[in-house]
Design a protein around this motif. Structure first.
Motif, PDB file in Angstrom:
ATOM      1  N   LEU A   1     -10.258   4.612   2.094  1.00 59.05           N
ATOM      2  CA  LEU A   1      -9.694   3.536   2.915  1.00 59.05           C
ATOM      3  C   LEU A   1      -9.879   2.180   2.243  1.00 59.05           C
ATOM      4  CD1 LEU A   1     -10.592   4.426   6.611  1.00 59.05           C
ATOM      5  CD2 LEU A   1      -8.329   4.261   5.533  1.00 59.05           C
ATOM      6  N   ALA A   2     -11.080   1.970   1.696  1.00 57.78           N
ATOM      7  CA  ALA A   2     -11.364   0.691   1.031  1.00 57.78           C
ATOM      8  C   ALA A   2     -10.401   0.490  -0.137  1.00 57.78           C
ATOM      9  CB  ALA A   2     -12.812   0.678   0.533  1.00 57.78           C
ATOM     10  N   LEU A   3     -10.167   1.530  -0.889  1.00 58.33           N
ATOM     11  CA  LEU A   3      -9.242   1.446  -2.026  1.00 58.33           C
ATOM     12  C   LEU A   3      -7.831   1.119  -1.543  1.00 58.33           C
ATOM     13  CD1 LEU A   3     -10.443   4.435  -4.232  1.00 58.33           C
ATOM     14  CD2 LEU A   3     -10.723   2.008  -4.693  1.00 58.33           C
ATOM     15  N   TRP A   4      -7.456   1.726  -0.410  1.00 59.64           N
ATOM     16  CA  TRP A   4      -6.114   1.512   0.150  1.00 59.64           C
ATOM     17  C   TRP A   4      -5.946   0.053   0.587  1.00 59.64           C
ATOM     18  CZ3 TRP A   4      -4.513   0.985   5.513  1.00 59.64           C
ATOM     19  CH2 TRP A   4      -3.120   1.059   5.679  1.00 59.64           C
ATOM     20  N   ILE A   5      -7.010  -0.461   1.293  1.00 60.48           N
ATOM     21  CA  ILE A   5      -6.957  -1.846   1.757  1.00 60.48           C
ATOM     22  C   ILE A   5      -6.872  -2.797   0.561  1.00 60.48           C
ATOM     23  CG2 ILE A   5      -8.334  -3.648   2.890  1.00 60.48           C
ATOM     24  CD1 ILE A   5      -9.319  -1.339   4.769  1.00 60.48           C
ATOM     25  N   LEU A   6      -7.635  -2.493  -0.473  1.00 58.54           N
ATOM     26  CA  LEU A   6      -7.627  -3.344  -1.661  1.00 58.54           C
ATOM     27  C   LEU A   6      -6.396  -3.099  -2.542  1.00 58.54           C
ATOM     28  CD1 LEU A   6     -11.409  -3.012  -2.601  1.00 58.54           C
ATOM     29  CD2 LEU A   6     -10.304  -4.941  -1.486  1.00 58.54           C
ATOM     30  N   ARG A   7      -5.572  -2.165  -2.085  1.00 59.26           N
ATOM     31  CA  ARG A   7      -4.342  -1.816  -2.799  1.00 59.26           C
ATOM     32  C   ARG A   7      -4.610  -1.381  -4.243  1.00 59.26           C
ATOM     33  NH1 ARG A   7      -0.221  -2.991   0.483  1.00 59.26           N
ATOM     34  NH2 ARG A   7      -0.622  -4.528   2.073  1.00 59.26           N
ATOM     35  N   ILE A   8      -5.700  -0.651  -4.406  1.00 58.68           N
ATOM     36  CA  ILE A   8      -5.960  -0.085  -5.736  1.00 58.68           C
ATOM     37  C   ILE A   8      -5.441   1.348  -5.730  1.00 58.68           C
ATOM     38  CG2 ILE A   8      -7.737   0.539  -7.450  1.00 58.68           C
ATOM     39  CD1 ILE A   8      -9.528  -1.586  -6.143  1.00 58.68           C
TER      40      ILE A   8
END
Ligand code: UDP
Ligand code: MG
Length: 319
Positions: free
Chosen positions: A251-258
């Motif tokens: 989720l964190a990666l998704w939010i950071l758009r990585i």
């Protein structure tokens, strides 16, 4: 024949070459105890002259009886039939290949006299057996001890003596997947071991190839432990916990758009989870199959013929 003081039950599967020496040594040892006795041979569907031999002993000596199974039902069933048929107050069970020395019976009998209900012979050393069998047996008995609530002694086979109360209790255990060394521990009472060095087979070869040993070990484990069944629970909790942590990362990666390529990670998880699930289903299958076998409620064995004692004559099949 009235009930003797001691019965010796022996499962026999293609042991014709051992029977002469065995019968002689047994009769000699039993005579030296000064008690009334009987020997009950159970032929587990041998293809050699085993039954003819034991039937000949039985015709010559009324204290010897010979039972023949209608086919091969396995060592544990033959042992069970021997105990079922025994008329003695004390019942001994032992292998027919002379790996369980009859001479030990005298010492074991003294323990029964001293008030022990189950006296088992404990191997301090096993001669003539490969490193692989010794090592697997060593690990297996220790694992079993850890995973069960029943106090099953380590390095103990089925060679044992049972007093009248243990025999009565044992006869009430009619489960199909039998692990007799565990079942006799389960009955309780006072139990004690007599140490001995297990000699190598003198003649013939083992009737327990690796495949049968594994089956038997599984029977022992599943009969006395639910730990493998609970494996799913523990694996489930552990995976869920790590999966949850990993979801946060994703989720964190998704939010950071990585955007990570992620093929490797996916494959690892798919294979790992798939493997784990199949394994757990396999464990379920092992237990389920055993439940199915029990539910069918078939007799444990079929006796085709009995010679000696007051048993029925030929062809009166009974269970
Ligand atoms: N036995 C039996 N039925 C079988 C296999 C073995 O009655 O299907 C008997 C065999 O004749 C012997 C005892 O069980 O008296 C122990 O077998 P074995 O000596 O082959 O086993 P091991 O000592 O190698 O574990
Ligand atoms: Mg043997």
């Amino acid at each position: 024949m009235n009930s003797p003081e001691i019965s010796v039950a022996l499962p026999v599967f293609n042991e014709a070459e051992n029977l002469d020496e065995l019968n002689e040594r047994l009769a000699h040892v039993l005579a030296s105890t000064g008690r009334t006795w009987e020997i009950v041979y159970v032929d587990d569907g041998s293809g050699d002259a085993s039954f003819e031999k034991m039937a000949a002993f039985a015709r010559k000596d009324p204290r010897v009886r010979a039972l023949r199974f209608s086919r091969n039902f396995g060592h544990q069933m033959a042992l069970t039939a021997g105990v079922d048929a025994a008329r003695g107050r004390i019942v001994a069970v032992m292998d027919a290949d002379l790996q369980d020395p009859p001479e030990l019976l005298g010492e074991m009998l003294k323990k029964v006299d001293a008030g022990y209900e189950v006296v088992y012979a404990q191997r301090t050393k096993r001669e003539g057996e490969g490193a692989f069998k010794l090592w697997t047996a060593h690990v297996f008995y220790r694992l079993l001890k850890r995973w069960t609530n029943v106090d099953i002694p380590v390095d103990v086979g089925d060679f044992r003596l049972m007093g009248p109360r243990a025999v009565a209790a044992f006869r009430r255990l009619r489960e199909r997947h039998r692990f007799i060394r565990g079942m006799t521990a389960w009955v309780g009472f006072r139990q004690v071991g007599v140490p001995y060095v297990r000699p190598a087979r003198t003649r013939g070869e083992t009737k327990f190839p690796l495949r049968k040993m594994l089956r038997f070990a599984l029977d022992g484990l599943t009969s006395f432990s639910h730990v493998p069944l609970q494996l799913a629970t523990w694996l489930g909790f552990a995976t869920s916990f790590f999966a949850f942590l990993y979801i946060l990362v994703v989720l964190a990666l998704w939010i950071l758009r990585i955007n990570v390529p992620g093929w490797t990670t996916l494959m690892v998880f798919v294979l790992l989870l798939g493997g784990m699930q199949l394994m757990v289903i396999g464990v379920l299958g092992e237990y389920l199959g055993r439940v199915y076998d029990e539910v069918k409620g078939r007799p444990l064995y079929v006796v085709a013929e009995e010679v000696g004692g007051e048993g029925p004559g030929e062809d009166t099949a009974k269970v």
